[in-house]
Write a protein that holds these residues in place. Structure first.
Motif, PDB file in Angstrom:
ATOM      1  N   MET A   1      12.187  25.822  50.038  1.00 42.87           N
ATOM      2  CA  MET A   1      13.263  26.828  50.818  1.00 42.87           C
ATOM      3  C   MET A   1      13.246  28.970  50.192  1.00 42.87           C
ATOM      4  O   MET A   1      12.906  28.380  49.696  1.00 42.87           O
ATOM      5  N   LYS A   2      12.969  28.771  51.327  1.00 52.36           N
ATOM      6  CA  LYS A   2      12.286  30.792  51.059  1.00 52.36           C
ATOM      7  C   LYS A   2      13.762  30.990  49.964  1.00 52.36           C
ATOM      8  O   LYS A   2      14.982  30.410  50.295  1.00 52.36           O
ATOM      9  N   LYS A   3      13.819  31.284  48.952  1.00 58.34           N
ATOM     10  CA  LYS A   3      14.491  32.147  48.471  1.00 58.34           C
ATOM     11  C   LYS A   3      15.526  33.465  49.504  1.00 58.34           C
ATOM     12  O   LYS A   3      14.713  33.712  49.680  1.00 58.34           O
ATOM     13  N   LEU A   4      17.244  33.724  48.914  1.00 57.60           N
ATOM     14  CA  LEU A   4      18.116  33.972  49.578  1.00 57.60           C
ATOM     15  C   LEU A   4      18.241  35.452  49.469  1.00 57.60           C
ATOM     16  O   LEU A   4      17.541  35.134  48.494  1.00 57.60           O
ATOM     17  N   PRO A   5      17.663  36.728  50.223  1.00 61.85           N
ATOM     18  CA  PRO A   5      18.156  37.537  49.565  1.00 61.85           C
ATOM     19  C   PRO A   5      19.336  38.077  49.104  1.00 61.85           C
ATOM     20  O   PRO A   5      20.298  37.194  49.272  1.00 61.85           O
ATOM     21  N   ARG A   6      18.400  39.074  48.328  1.00 61.88           N
ATOM     22  CA  ARG A   6      20.307  39.673  47.439  1.00 61.88           C
ATOM     23  C   ARG A   6      21.762  39.921  48.566  1.00 61.88           C
ATOM     24  O   ARG A   6      21.547  40.574  49.454  1.00 61.88           O
ATOM     25  N   HIS A   7      22.487  39.401  48.695  1.00 61.21           N
ATOM     26  CA  HIS A   7      24.276  38.977  48.313  1.00 61.21           C
ATOM     27  C   HIS A   7      24.662  38.932  48.051  1.00 61.21           C
ATOM     28  O   HIS A   7      25.043  38.420  47.120  1.00 61.21           O
ATOM     29  N   LYS A 116       7.167  45.466  61.436  1.00 65.61           N
ATOM     30  CA  LYS A 116       6.499  44.645  60.014  1.00 65.61           C
ATOM     31  C   LYS A 116       7.515  44.635  59.056  1.00 65.61           C
ATOM     32  O   LYS A 116       8.298  43.060  58.480  1.00 65.61           O
ATOM     33  N   THR A 117       8.740  45.837  58.734  1.00 67.83           N
ATOM     34  CA  THR A 117       9.527  45.331  57.644  1.00 67.83           C
ATOM     35  C   THR A 117      11.130  44.828  58.769  1.00 67.83           C
ATOM     36  O   THR A 117      11.647  43.891  58.473  1.00 67.83           O
ATOM     37  N   ARG A 118      11.096  44.981  59.882  1.00 68.87           N
ATOM     38  CA  ARG A 118      12.302  43.824  61.115  1.00 68.87           C
ATOM     39  C   ARG A 118      11.979  42.769  60.986  1.00 68.87           C
ATOM     40  O   ARG A 118      12.966  41.920  60.664  1.00 68.87           O
ATOM     41  N   SER A 119      11.116  42.135  60.807  1.00 70.24           N
ATOM     42  CA  SER A 119      10.337  40.656  60.697  1.00 70.24           C
ATOM     43  C   SER A 119      10.669  39.963  59.746  1.00 70.24           C
ATOM     44  O   SER A 119      11.546  38.822  59.384  1.00 70.24           O
ATOM     45  N   ARG A 120      11.114  41.030  58.332  1.00 70.54           N
ATOM     46  CA  ARG A 120      11.181  40.969  57.436  1.00 70.54           C
ATOM     47  C   ARG A 120      12.826  40.606  56.766  1.00 70.54           C
ATOM     48  O   ARG A 120      13.134  39.349  56.265  1.00 70.54           O
ATOM     49  N   ILE A 121      13.037  41.817  57.301  1.00 73.76           N
ATOM     50  CA  ILE A 121      14.882  41.643  56.890  1.00 73.76           C
ATOM     51  C   ILE A 121      15.166  40.049  58.372  1.00 73.76           C
ATOM     52  O   ILE A 121      15.756  39.605  57.874  1.00 73.76           O
ATOM     53  N   VAL A 122      14.820  40.252  59.569  1.00 75.42           N
ATOM     54  CA  VAL A 122      14.702  38.635  60.412  1.00 75.42           C
ATOM     55  C   VAL A 122      14.760  37.594  59.313  1.00 75.42           C
ATOM     56  O   VAL A 122      15.789  36.696  59.564  1.00 75.42           O
TER      57      VAL A 122
END
Length: 147
Positions: A1-7, A116-122
């Motif tokens: 599973m992908k690591k969760l973003p900092r939140h 590119k940035t949007r896809s990573r954020i999504v």
């Protein structure tokens, strides 16, 4: 599973102060948005005397904030669209007097809206959304064995 973003969670006095709140939570026809008591989708609940939880998510060096799960879902939906729709069209879909320049998408910096940035954020927002506890606007599911 992908690591969760900092939140993290912060608290604010009024959930309506979040950037996406007006654009996601629609008041009944004829009522003032700020003073309405019902919304579609429903308004988030306060976290006791702390105020309203505000989910802050850092992705690609930018912090996005949400005061409800519905706002998170809408951000994922809109930022996933290719091409990105103009804010004139998005703001016309919501009844009210606010124009396209006040839409949450128009308030984002241009570099955040690049494909590119949007896809990573999504991707980050989706992974965080999947980890959230059901029926909770912003708190992630506790890790097993966590206190």
């Amino acid at each position: 599973m992908k690591k969760l973003p900092r939140h993290w969670i912060e608290h604010i006095a009024d959930w309506r102060d979040a950037p996406m709140a007006y654009w996601v939570h629609v008041e009944p026809e004829g009522e003032d948005w700020r003073s309405a008591t019902t919304y579609q989708p429903p308004a988030p609940s306060a976290d006791g005397s702390n105020g309203f939880p505000l989910l802050c998510v850092e992705s690609e060096g930018f912090v996005l904030v949400f005061s409800s799960a519905a706002q998170l879902s809408e951000a994922i939906r809109v930022l996933s669209l290719v091409p990105l729709p103009p804010t004139r069209r998005l703001s016309a879909q919501r009844p009210g007097a606010h124009g396209p320049n006040s839409h949450w998408l128009s308030r984002l910096p241009g570099w955040v809206k690049s494909p590119k940035t949007r896809s990573r954020i999504v991707e980050d927002l989706r992974s965080l959304s999947r980890s959230m506890a059901p029926n909770n606007s912003s708190k992630p599911t506790p890790l097993r064995g966590a206190a």
